[in-house]
Enzyme design. Sequence first.
Site, PDB file in Angstrom:
ATOM      1  N   CYS A 153       0.659  -1.346  -0.040  1.00 23.08           N
ATOM      2  CA  CYS A 153       0.037   0.129   0.121  1.00 23.08           C
ATOM      3  C   CYS A 153       0.875   1.528  -0.156  1.00 23.08           C
ATOM      4  O   CYS A 153       0.367   2.032  -0.210  1.00 23.08           O
ATOM      5  CB  CYS A 153      -0.897  -0.492   0.862  1.00 23.08           C
ATOM      6  SG  CYS A 153       0.065   0.243   2.688  1.00 23.08           S
TER       7      CYS A 153
ATOM      8  N   CYS B 279      -2.004  -4.569   6.579  1.00 29.91           N
ATOM      9  CA  CYS B 279      -1.604  -3.258   7.562  1.00 29.91           C
ATOM     10  C   CYS B 279      -0.822  -3.767   9.208  1.00 29.91           C
ATOM     11  O   CYS B 279      -0.434  -3.558   9.566  1.00 29.91           O
ATOM     12  CB  CYS B 279      -2.683  -2.048   7.242  1.00 29.91           C
ATOM     13  SG  CYS B 279      -4.033  -2.248   6.926  1.00 29.91           S
TER      14      CYS B 279
HETATM   15  S1  FES Z   1      -3.921   0.098   4.357  1.00 25.88           S
HETATM   16 FE1  FES Z   1      -1.820   1.297   4.409  1.00 25.88          FE
HETATM   17  S2  FES Z   1      -1.365   0.419   6.140  1.00 25.88           S
HETATM   18 FE2  FES Z   1      -3.775  -0.160   5.864  1.00 25.88          FE
END
Ligand code: FES
Lengths: 122, 122
Positions: free
Chosen positions: A33, A103
């Site tokens: 992410c 995450c």
């Molecule tokens: S989407 Fe990046 S830390 Fe949760």
Amino acid sequence: MYSEKVMDHFTNPRNMGELENPSGVGTVGNAKCGDIMRIYLDIDENHVIQDCKFKTFGCGAAVATSSMATELVKGKTIEEALTVTNKAVMEALDGLPPVKVHCSLLAEEAIHAALWDYAKKN
Amino acid sequence: MYSEKVMDHFTNPRNMGELENPSGVGTVGNAKCGDIMRIYLDIDENHVIQDCKFKTFGCGAAVATSSMATELVKGKTIEEALTVTNKAVMEALDGLPPVKVHCSLLAEEAIHAALWDYAKKN
Ligand code: FES
């Protein structure tokens, strides 16, 4: 979608911030992410974690898991802290949706990186 | 990795929170990362957006783009607000890394959803 404990630690995060003169600092990034996490540890001469703070650019799940993880490692020895896995943190938060498991890894990896930073310095 | 403006709007977000009795509310979710965004609009009788607030479970990029987007739509008419794209918001923030572009869509989609909610009610 999110448990009450997740929402509590997201809206009222514990130990968010920085430490001056930390014993160890760990910064990790999440390729999935693009988010980043930094953990600061204050470790005393008996190898006990006296204080712990985090900063992140990550999402609510990253904030909640870091908040819970810092609570769980505070007061623990280095050896004990190494056994605090992201699975244990997720259980303490009554779970996370599958899309958010990555995450929760940020906090675990950042704590390990901060402990490694401390080990290198000592 | 992140511009100064992104870090500014992340660490000091504008218009974060809720509105009581909003004219329109839009809630959207992001399938890619499981994040959620809610935008509240206060629209007067001349169709001008008088106030705008946001809440999100999203990452730093979602917070920064929402903060900037709410600043950009405040004081605009509905017609003008519909032309505030996520591209315009990203430009106002001096860019975002490619992995974070999908996060910037949350604000645009939530504003559109809130305008749609207002249109349905009026
Ligand atoms: S989407 Fe990046 S830390 Fe949760």
